[in-house]
Motif scaffolding. Structure first.
Motif, PDB file in Angstrom:
ATOM      1  N   GLU A  90       0.816  -0.894   0.321  1.00 54.80           N
ATOM      2  CA  GLU A  90       0.253  -0.190  -0.037  1.00 54.80           C
ATOM      3  C   GLU A  90       1.033   1.198  -0.263  1.00 54.80           C
ATOM      4  O   GLU A  90       0.520   2.712  -0.857  1.00 54.80           O
ATOM      5  N   ASN A 130       1.415  -1.464 -14.138  1.00 50.44           N
ATOM      6  CA  ASN A 130       0.762  -2.361 -14.011  1.00 50.44           C
ATOM      7  C   ASN A 130       0.618  -3.518 -13.364  1.00 50.44           C
ATOM      8  O   ASN A 130       0.626  -4.341 -12.090  1.00 50.44           O
ATOM      9  N   LEU A 134       0.732  -6.728 -10.455  1.00 48.17           N
ATOM     10  CA  LEU A 134      -0.472  -7.699 -10.677  1.00 48.17           C
ATOM     11  C   LEU A 134       0.045  -9.014 -10.688  1.00 48.17           C
ATOM     12  O   LEU A 134      -0.957  -9.857 -10.371  1.00 48.17           O
ATOM     13  N   ARG A 165      -9.566  -5.945  -0.860  1.00 51.63           N
ATOM     14  CA  ARG A 165      -8.585  -5.468  -1.887  1.00 51.63           C
ATOM     15  C   ARG A 165      -7.909  -6.121  -2.939  1.00 51.63           C
ATOM     16  O   ARG A 165      -8.014  -5.913  -3.422  1.00 51.63           O
ATOM     17  N   TYR A 166      -6.511  -6.018  -2.342  1.00 50.41           N
ATOM     18  CA  TYR A 166      -5.592  -6.331  -2.563  1.00 50.41           C
ATOM     19  C   TYR A 166      -5.498  -7.931  -3.717  1.00 50.41           C
ATOM     20  O   TYR A 166      -5.679  -7.439  -4.604  1.00 50.41           O
ATOM     21  N   ARG A 168      -7.727  -9.258  -4.234  1.00 48.93           N
ATOM     22  CA  ARG A 168      -9.492  -9.213  -5.888  1.00 48.93           C
ATOM     23  C   ARG A 168      -8.382  -8.491  -6.558  1.00 48.93           C
ATOM     24  O   ARG A 168      -9.449  -9.176  -7.593  1.00 48.93           O
ATOM     25  N   ASP A 169      -8.057  -7.538  -6.151  1.00 45.75           N
ATOM     26  CA  ASP A 169      -7.500  -6.953  -7.558  1.00 45.75           C
ATOM     27  C   ASP A 169      -6.517  -7.647  -8.664  1.00 45.75           C
ATOM     28  O   ASP A 169      -6.862  -8.077  -9.957  1.00 45.75           O
ATOM     29  N   HIS A 170      -5.488  -8.488  -7.563  1.00 46.43           N
ATOM     30  CA  HIS A 170      -4.949  -9.378  -8.019  1.00 46.43           C
ATOM     31  C   HIS A 170      -5.991 -10.557  -9.169  1.00 46.43           C
ATOM     32  O   HIS A 170      -5.172 -10.895 -10.143  1.00 46.43           O
ATOM     33  N   ARG A 172      -8.337 -10.378 -10.231  1.00 49.39           N
ATOM     34  CA  ARG A 172      -9.584  -9.843 -11.415  1.00 49.39           C
ATOM     35  C   ARG A 172      -8.167  -9.597 -12.074  1.00 49.39           C
ATOM     36  O   ARG A 172      -8.485  -9.630 -14.005  1.00 49.39           O
ATOM     37  N   ALA A 173      -7.190  -9.546 -11.653  1.00 50.58           N
ATOM     38  CA  ALA A 173      -6.051  -8.779 -12.868  1.00 50.58           C
ATOM     39  C   ALA A 173      -5.646  -9.857 -13.445  1.00 50.58           C
ATOM     40  O   ALA A 173      -5.013  -9.751 -14.817  1.00 50.58           O
ATOM     41  N   ASN A 315     -17.939  -5.788  -9.805  1.00 43.52           N
ATOM     42  CA  ASN A 315     -16.611  -5.040  -8.981  1.00 43.52           C
ATOM     43  C   ASN A 315     -17.517  -3.766  -8.608  1.00 43.52           C
ATOM     44  O   ASN A 315     -17.294  -2.749  -7.607  1.00 43.52           O
TER      45      ASN A 315
END
Length: 332
Positions: A90, A130, A134, A165-166, A168-170, A172-173, A315
């Motif tokens: 973060e 990015n 990810l 959140r992190y 989930r973001d990984h 979804r990436a 999301n």
């Protein structure tokens, strides 16, 4: 300390290699104002000191800094914890965040050819950076390890949300894809970034190209004196002395349509507005949009979604396409 030394070296090399710097009369040293935290309230950028040529070296330095920070997370021997993985993640990329906020806020208001060139050059680079984070396997394993023991950790709600959140973001990436799929995902994201930039530039160019030129002041009946003076100034800025220019705004219904009394001029303005991006020529966006739709569909399938809408809505508040369609069907 290792990260700070590495970043200092990167910044020093970047600035030394760049002839595009700002001179500080107090120190006699070339300084890029984007590479240090602003002293202004809320750390607002010193836009009075920032010049177009500062952005490229600042983007490079910001990405290099975050790479070192991510490497420090993944190469440590200590087992993954909330502090050494999620908090460290973060806190990474502060310089890049600062540069990006300044650049993208500025380019949306005072864009110029030099800024557009930077945007074109760095769209794919920023997308790749990015993805580098990810889709980083070792980093995701550390994030997942913390996520899987989330219920056993004594975390406050905000900290739990950060972990979720992190993770989930990984996911979804595409962090759970195999290596071949990850490479394809990187290609898709890079091309989408370039297409997004091209789309925005086409919109801007179309707005400028389709501004309506008026020869006779009498055609502007209905506009206020201030609006007419603005149209005259816009024409002068284009080298059209003695004429009037009604620039297009980024809406289908142009504000001047509500007050212009000349029907023929209203029709010209309306048709010009609706033709943007779909009239052929260098700035036509139809092929760009078609390619974007196909790439988004491929990305969604790669991640296990039936379509791009399902991927995006997962999301969002609605969560599903069924919920959206039900809501739309109920509108009267």
């Amino acid at each position: 300390m290792r990260m700070r030394i590495a970043f200092a070296a990167v910044v020093g090399l970047t600035l030394a290699a760049s002839a595009c710097t700002e001179s500080d009369p107090n120190s006699g040293v070339d300084v890029n104002p984007l590479l240090s935290q602003s002293s202004l309230p809320l750390q607002m950028p010193h836009f009075d000191r920032v010049e177009n040529h500062h952005f490229a070296p600042a983007f490079d330095a910001g990405m290099a800094e975050q790479r070192e920070e991510i490497l420090a997370i993944t190469e440590q021997s200590d087992p993954p914890t909330f502090e050494n993985t999620l908090v460290a993640l973060e806190r990474s990329g502060k310089t890049l965040d600062r540069v990006s906020r300044a650049f993208f806020n500025l380019i949306s208001t005072v864009s110029n050819p030099e800024m557009q060139a930077v945007r074109t050059e760095y769209a794919a680079k920023l997308a790749a950076h990015n993805d580098e984070i990810l889709l980083n396997g070792p980093l995701f394993e550390r994030v997942r390890a913390v996520f899987e023991q989330l219920d056993e950790l004594d975390l406050d709600p905000e900290s739990r949300r950060l972990v979720e959140r992190y993770h989930r973001d990984h996911v979804r990436a595409g962090a759970q894809l195999d290596e071949a799929q990850k490479e394809r995902m990187k290609e898709i994201n890079g091309e989408l970034a370039e297409l997004g930039t091209r789309f925005s530039q086409n919109v801007l160019n179309e707005v400028n190209d389709l501004a309506v030129v008026v020869e006779d002041r009498d055609e502007l009946v209905g506009l206020s004196e201030g609006e007419i003076a603005g149209a005259a100034a816009a024409a002068t800025g284009r080298g059209l002395e003695g004429k009037y220019v009604i620039p297009l705004l980024n809406t289908s219904g142009q504000p001047a349509l509500a007050s212009l009394e000349n029907r023929a001029l209203r029709q010209r303005l309306h048709e010009a507005s609706l033709s943007r991006g779909s009239r052929g020529g260098d700035y036509d966006n139809r092929e760009v949009l078609t390619r974007v739709a196909r790439l988004r569909a491929e990305r969604a399938r790669l991640l296990g979604y039936p379509n791009h809408a399902a991927y995006i809505l997962e999301n969002q508040t609605a969560l599903t396409t069924e919920a959206v369609n039900e809501r739309l069907a109920g509108l009267t």
